[in-house]
Every structure is written in structure tokens, then in C-alpha cells.
Write an enzyme that holds these catalytic residues in place. Structure first.
Site, PDB file in Angstrom:
ATOM      1  N   GLY A 127      -2.758  12.349  16.628  1.00  0.00           N
ATOM      2  CA  GLY A 127      -2.092  13.533  16.067  1.00  0.00           C
ATOM      3  C   GLY A 127      -1.203  14.192  17.107  1.00  0.00           C
ATOM      4  O   GLY A 127      -1.143  13.783  18.264  1.00  0.00           O
ATOM      5  N   ASP A 128      -0.479  15.203  16.664  1.00  0.00           N
ATOM      6  CA  ASP A 128       0.410  15.966  17.546  1.00  0.00           C
ATOM      7  C   ASP A 128      -0.045  17.414  17.551  1.00  0.00           C
ATOM      8  O   ASP A 128      -0.617  17.886  16.565  1.00  0.00           O
ATOM      9  CB  ASP A 128       1.853  15.892  17.024  1.00  0.00           C
ATOM     10  CG  ASP A 128       2.393  14.483  17.136  1.00  0.00           C
ATOM     11  OD1 ASP A 128       2.317  13.911  18.238  1.00  0.00           O
ATOM     12  OD2 ASP A 128       2.870  13.948  16.122  1.00  0.00           O
ATOM     13  N   GLU A 181       1.331   5.488   0.861  1.00  0.00           N
ATOM     14  CA  GLU A 181       0.855   6.669   1.591  1.00  0.00           C
ATOM     15  C   GLU A 181       1.326   7.935   0.885  1.00  0.00           C
ATOM     16  O   GLU A 181       2.487   8.018   0.476  1.00  0.00           O
ATOM     17  CB  GLU A 181       1.425   6.599   3.015  1.00  0.00           C
ATOM     18  CG  GLU A 181       1.110   7.825   3.848  1.00  0.00           C
ATOM     19  CD  GLU A 181       1.579   7.657   5.288  1.00  0.00           C
ATOM     20  OE1 GLU A 181       1.425   6.568   5.871  1.00  0.00           O
ATOM     21  OE2 GLU A 181       2.109   8.647   5.821  1.00  0.00           O
ATOM     22  N   PHE A 203      13.794  12.804  10.846  1.00  0.00           N
ATOM     23  CA  PHE A 203      12.510  12.118  11.117  1.00  0.00           C
ATOM     24  C   PHE A 203      12.669  11.193  12.325  1.00  0.00           C
ATOM     25  O   PHE A 203      11.833  11.153  13.208  1.00  0.00           O
ATOM     26  CB  PHE A 203      12.095  11.215   9.945  1.00  0.00           C
ATOM     27  CG  PHE A 203      11.549  11.923   8.723  1.00  0.00           C
ATOM     28  CD1 PHE A 203      10.983  13.187   8.804  1.00  0.00           C
ATOM     29  CD2 PHE A 203      11.563  11.293   7.477  1.00  0.00           C
ATOM     30  CE1 PHE A 203      10.481  13.817   7.669  1.00  0.00           C
ATOM     31  CE2 PHE A 203      11.063  11.916   6.344  1.00  0.00           C
ATOM     32  CZ  PHE A 203      10.525  13.177   6.441  1.00  0.00           C
ATOM     33  N   HIS A 256       3.603  -1.305   3.795  1.00  0.00           N
ATOM     34  CA  HIS A 256       3.011   0.024   3.577  1.00  0.00           C
ATOM     35  C   HIS A 256       4.153   1.012   3.353  1.00  0.00           C
ATOM     36  O   HIS A 256       5.013   1.172   4.225  1.00  0.00           O
ATOM     37  CB  HIS A 256       2.197   0.422   4.814  1.00  0.00           C
ATOM     38  CG  HIS A 256       1.612   1.799   4.751  1.00  0.00           C
ATOM     39  ND1 HIS A 256       0.401   2.078   4.145  1.00  0.00           N
ATOM     40  CD2 HIS A 256       2.059   2.993   5.225  1.00  0.00           C
ATOM     41  CE1 HIS A 256       0.136   3.372   4.246  1.00  0.00           C
ATOM     42  NE2 HIS A 256       1.133   3.954   4.895  1.00  0.00           N
ATOM     43  N   SER A 315       0.865  -1.180   0.000  1.00  0.00           N
ATOM     44  CA  SER A 315       0.000   0.000   0.000  1.00  0.00           C
ATOM     45  C   SER A 315       0.900   1.228   0.000  1.00  0.00           C
ATOM     46  O   SER A 315       2.085   1.140   0.347  1.00  0.00           O
ATOM     47  CB  SER A 315      -0.913  -0.009   1.227  1.00  0.00           C
ATOM     48  OG  SER A 315      -0.163  -0.198   2.402  1.00  0.00           O
TER      49      SER A 315
HETATM   50  P1  FAD Z   1      -2.365   7.406  20.609  1.00  0.00           P
HETATM   51  O1  FAD Z   1      -2.610   5.988  20.289  1.00  0.00           O
HETATM   52  O2  FAD Z   1      -3.476   8.166  21.254  1.00  0.00           O
HETATM   53  O3  FAD Z   1      -1.078   7.440  21.573  1.00  0.00           O
HETATM   54  C1  FAD Z   1      -0.460   8.685  21.905  1.00  0.00           C
HETATM   55  C2  FAD Z   1       0.320   8.513  23.206  1.00  0.00           C
HETATM   56  O4  FAD Z   1      -0.581   8.322  24.288  1.00  0.00           O
HETATM   57  C3  FAD Z   1       1.255   7.298  23.223  1.00  0.00           C
HETATM   58  O5  FAD Z   1       2.421   7.654  23.917  1.00  0.00           O
HETATM   59  C4  FAD Z   1       0.472   6.250  23.975  1.00  0.00           C
HETATM   60  O6  FAD Z   1       1.338   5.315  24.633  1.00  0.00           O
HETATM   61  C5  FAD Z   1      -0.292   7.120  24.979  1.00  0.00           C
HETATM   62  N1  FAD Z   1      -1.569   6.555  25.400  1.00  0.00           N
HETATM   63  C6  FAD Z   1      -2.510   5.981  24.612  1.00  0.00           C
HETATM   64  N2  FAD Z   1      -3.564   5.611  25.357  1.00  0.00           N
HETATM   65  C7  FAD Z   1      -3.314   5.987  26.637  1.00  0.00           C
HETATM   66  C8  FAD Z   1      -4.032   5.908  27.875  1.00  0.00           C
HETATM   67  N3  FAD Z   1      -5.237   5.345  27.939  1.00  0.00           N
HETATM   68  N4  FAD Z   1      -3.448   6.419  28.991  1.00  0.00           N
HETATM   69  C9  FAD Z   1      -2.216   7.000  28.943  1.00  0.00           C
HETATM   70  N5  FAD Z   1      -1.482   7.104  27.795  1.00  0.00           N
HETATM   71  C10 FAD Z   1      -2.034   6.604  26.668  1.00  0.00           C
HETATM   72  N6  FAD Z   1       0.074  12.476  12.241  1.00  0.00           N
HETATM   73  C11 FAD Z   1      -0.636  13.427  11.586  1.00  0.00           C
HETATM   74  O7  FAD Z   1      -0.776  14.546  12.081  1.00  0.00           O
HETATM   75  N7  FAD Z   1      -1.216  13.163  10.362  1.00  0.00           N
HETATM   76  C12 FAD Z   1      -1.113  11.956   9.751  1.00  0.00           C
HETATM   77  O8  FAD Z   1      -1.643  11.758   8.656  1.00  0.00           O
HETATM   78  C13 FAD Z   1      -0.366  10.923  10.414  1.00  0.00           C
HETATM   79  N8  FAD Z   1      -0.247   9.695   9.874  1.00  0.00           N
HETATM   80  C14 FAD Z   1       0.436   8.718  10.544  1.00  0.00           C
HETATM   81  C15 FAD Z   1       0.539   7.443   9.978  1.00  0.00           C
HETATM   82  C16 FAD Z   1       1.232   6.430  10.632  1.00  0.00           C
HETATM   83  C17 FAD Z   1       1.313   5.061  10.003  1.00  0.00           C
HETATM   84  C18 FAD Z   1       1.872   6.696  11.882  1.00  0.00           C
HETATM   85  C19 FAD Z   1       2.655   5.623  12.600  1.00  0.00           C
HETATM   86  C20 FAD Z   1       1.772   7.956  12.467  1.00  0.00           C
HETATM   87  C21 FAD Z   1       1.057   8.984  11.811  1.00  0.00           C
HETATM   88  N9  FAD Z   1       0.923  10.267  12.356  1.00  0.00           N
HETATM   89  C22 FAD Z   1       0.225  11.233  11.695  1.00  0.00           C
HETATM   90  C23 FAD Z   1       1.611  10.617  13.617  1.00  0.00           C
HETATM   91  C24 FAD Z   1       0.721  10.451  14.885  1.00  0.00           C
HETATM   92  O9  FAD Z   1      -0.341  11.363  14.848  1.00  0.00           O
HETATM   93  C25 FAD Z   1       1.614  10.690  16.097  1.00  0.00           C
HETATM   94  O10 FAD Z   1       2.553   9.648  16.221  1.00  0.00           O
HETATM   95  C26 FAD Z   1       0.912  10.963  17.421  1.00  0.00           C
HETATM   96  O11 FAD Z   1       1.896  11.452  18.338  1.00  0.00           O
HETATM   97  C27 FAD Z   1       0.285   9.754  18.084  1.00  0.00           C
HETATM   98  O12 FAD Z   1      -0.834   9.332  17.424  1.00  0.00           O
HETATM   99  P2  FAD Z   1      -1.528   7.937  17.828  1.00  0.00           P
HETATM  100  O13 FAD Z   1      -2.737   7.838  17.045  1.00  0.00           O
HETATM  101  O14 FAD Z   1      -0.565   6.827  17.797  1.00  0.00           O
HETATM  102  O15 FAD Z   1      -1.885   8.264  19.390  1.00  0.00           O
END
Ligand code: FAD
Length: 295
Positions: free
Chosen positions: A109-110, A17, A219, A269, A15
């Protein structure tokens, strides 16, 4: 088609991206790149990233629609939830439903770079898990999540990160894509831990072609990915030559993909950075391995 069904039907595949192309002139060449990928590799799906804090919301949608209009690829939108309200998310998801975008990569997201004092605890969605739960209620989308073989940078430990990952998967994720990694040991160890924690959805390795070593190092420093000693060593004699770096990087990642496929990984991917050349070069020598088991 929903990616959960694609993954049930296809034994192996790749796939791609993309990020939304910039400017009015960018879309034409971008679509040609997507078409080239489609013709050469018959991908499982194409995904489009979503800028921090929703900054590319409209361009992400436009890009998805254009890919749908000009190809018959399955598409997936990345979607981040920090800073979003339930109301805004509802409107967006309804838009995706109307447009026939059936797949979402649900992400936290961040915080946007210009908002250093952003309070993650104050939003209506705190973690990606909250977004997965929200999206599942529509009973329309296939949902993916991001996982981190070397742990997410904010996670206190590998153990805690995998516990949170399990919660995110249990909220209803159908599949996952990993953060980039360059030493397959991290992926294999992660898979062992994931299985031990009862995570049994497909976890697709995220592959980053190495063409600009300095950029890759940058990165890696903010996403907690390790540059292996073996890669640094290979780069050392070619650091003054952009072409040497590119060739070495492509060879390294090709070998990385071969190793994954030889060890039973079914899907790859690619973070394409909207460029076809390096990904094509990586895929050409491994296409036999991929097609040997193509469903
Ligand atoms: P989460 O799963 O919410 O985790 C974030 C943090 O919170 C982690 O440290 C986790 O350990 C912690 N956590 C989760 N649940 C809990 C809980 N219940 N209690 C305490 N801590 C918890 N970013 C963008 O802005 N746009 C994009 O298009 C994008 N695409 C991406 C594609 C891929 C394949 C990847 C790997 C990352 C992508 N990102 C993107 C980056 C991503 O948004 C960041 O890595 C962000 O910091 C974390 O997102 P997440 O969904 O993994 O967060």
C-alpha cells in the site's frame, strides 16, 4: 475456491478488479455489473480493492460478501499492510476465514495522501513480503502479489526491484498481477527477467481499458507506466472528441490483449473501474482466442 487451484485447472481466462461501490445506492447497480461480467465471461475470479491505509476496510468486506451472496464467483480481497498492526491484521484475516474469502492480494500500500510525513519504516509491516509471510501462517489463503513490469516507482533499479520481487514470491505467493502497462515489450522483458531470477508463479498482466486519455496519463505518472509513442500518435487526431478517444483507446487495448494471447499469455486481469462497457468491447473480438484454449 483458491486461485492457485483455479489457475491449475483453467488453461486460460480473465479476471476482473472492482472497487467498493460508493453510497447505499451504489451496491445494486454494481452487483448487476458483476453479474453481467459473470454471465458473459465466466471469470476466474473477481477482486475488490482496499483503500489506502485500510480506509475502505468495511466496504471492501461488504462488497466481497455481496458478490459471494449473489454470484458463485471466486473472490479475492486486496489487502494493504502499511500502518496496520499484527493484532488488527489477525482480526481481519480471521473475519475473512469465517466469511470464506480464501484469496488475498497482499500489498504494502501507499501512505494516505493526507499523511505526507508518514514514516514507512516505523510500522509493524514494512513490505508486502512481511504480509505474505504473515498470511501464509494461517494455512488457509491463496496469496497473490503485485509486480511491476516497468519497476515500482520507489525502486532504485529494475534489477533491485526484481530481487525484491523474488523475495516476495519466495515468502509464499502463489500468483502475481502486474501493474498496468501499454507496451507489451515491458511485460515480455519483465517475464524474461523474472524467469532468469527463478520466479515461476503465474504472472497475470493487468490490463487497463483506455477510455479517458487524460486520466490514464495521470495514473501513469504516479505508477511509473509509460504511454507509448504509438498510442499518443493514435490519440492526436481525436483529442477533441471523447468518443474518438474512447474508440481509439478500446481498439488499442484490444490489439494489446490479442498480442499477449498470441504470444502465449494465458490469463488477463482487467482493471474494470466498475464499468462493463469498455471491457466487454475489448473482450468480444478476442473471445475466440481465449476460448480456443479454455480449460
Ligand atoms: P512492496 O512489494 O512492499 O514494494 C514496495 C517498494 O519497496 C518497491 O519499490 C520495492 O522495490 C521495495 N522493496 C520491497 N522489498 C524490499 C526490501 N526488502 N528492501 C528494500 N526495498 C524493498 N494499493 C492500495 O492501496 N489498494 C489496492 O487495492 C491496491 N491494489 C493493487 C493491485 C495491483 C494489481 C497493483 C499492481 C497495485 C495495487 N495497489 C493497491 C498499489 C500498491 O499498494 C502500491 O503500488 C504500493 O506502492 C506498493 O505495494 P507492493 O505490495 O507492491 O509493495
Amino acid at each position: 475456491m483458491k486461485i492457485r487451484d483455479v489457475l491449475k485447472n483453467k488453461k486460460t481466462g480473465v479476471s476482473f478488479e472492482f472497487f467498493p461501490p460508493k453510497g447505499a445506492d451504489g451496491m445494486g447497480p454494481f452487483i448487476e455489473t458483476v453479474k453481467e461480467f459473470q454471465k458473459k465471461h465466466a471469470p476466474l475470479y473477481a477482486s475488490v480493492t482496499y483503500g489506502a491505509g485500510g480506509s475502505t476496510q468495511q466496504r471492501t468486506m461488504e462488497t466481497l460478501l455481496k458478490i459471494k451472496e449473489t454470484t458463485d464467483l471466486n473472490v479475492m480481497s486486496h489487502l494493504t499492510c502499511i500502518g496496520a498492526t499484527r493484532q488488527s491484521m489477525d482480526a481481519l484475516l480471521k473475519g475473512y476465514m469465517e466469511a470464506g474469502v480464501e484469496n488475498i492480494l497482499a500489498l504494502r500500500g501507499d501512505p494516505p495522501k493526507n499523511m505526507r510525513d508518514f514514516d514507512l519504516t516505523k510500522g509493524e509491516f514494512r513490505y508486502a513480503r512481511d504480509l505474505v509471510e504473515f498470511i501464509k501462517k494461517y494455512n488457509f489463503f491463496s496469496v497473490g502479489v503485485a509486480l511491476y513490469p516497468e519497476k515500482h516507482p520507489e525502486a532504485p533499479s529494475l534489477e533491485k526491484d526484481i530481487e525484491y520481487a523474488k523475495m516476495k514470491v519466495d515468502a509464499g505467493a502463489d500468483f502475481a498481477i502486474t501493474q498496468m502497462f501499454f507496451d507489451n515489450c515491458y511485460y515480455y522483458d519483465f517475464m524474461d527477467r523474472a524467469i532468469a531470477h527463478g520466479i515461476n508463479i503465474p504472472i497475470i498482466p493487468g490490463i487497463m481499458p483506455v477510455t479517458d486519455f487524460n486520466k490514464i496519463k495521470e495514473f501513469c505518472s504516479f505508477c511509473n507506466a509509460t504511454i507509448p509513442e504509438s498510442l499518443s500518435r493514435k490519440m492526436l487526431p481525436v483529442l477533441e472528441s471523447p468518443e474518438g478517444i474512447r474508440k481509439t483507446g478500446v481498439e488499442y487495448v484490444t490489439r494489446q490483449c490479442e498480442d499477449l494471447l498470441e504470444n502465449g499469455v494465458k490469463y488477463l486481469h482487467f482493471y474494470t473501474l466498475n464499468r462493463a462497457d469498455a471491457v466487454n468491447e475489448i473482450l468480444e473480438p478476442i473471445s475466440k482466442l481465449l476460448s480456443a484454449t479454455r480449460g
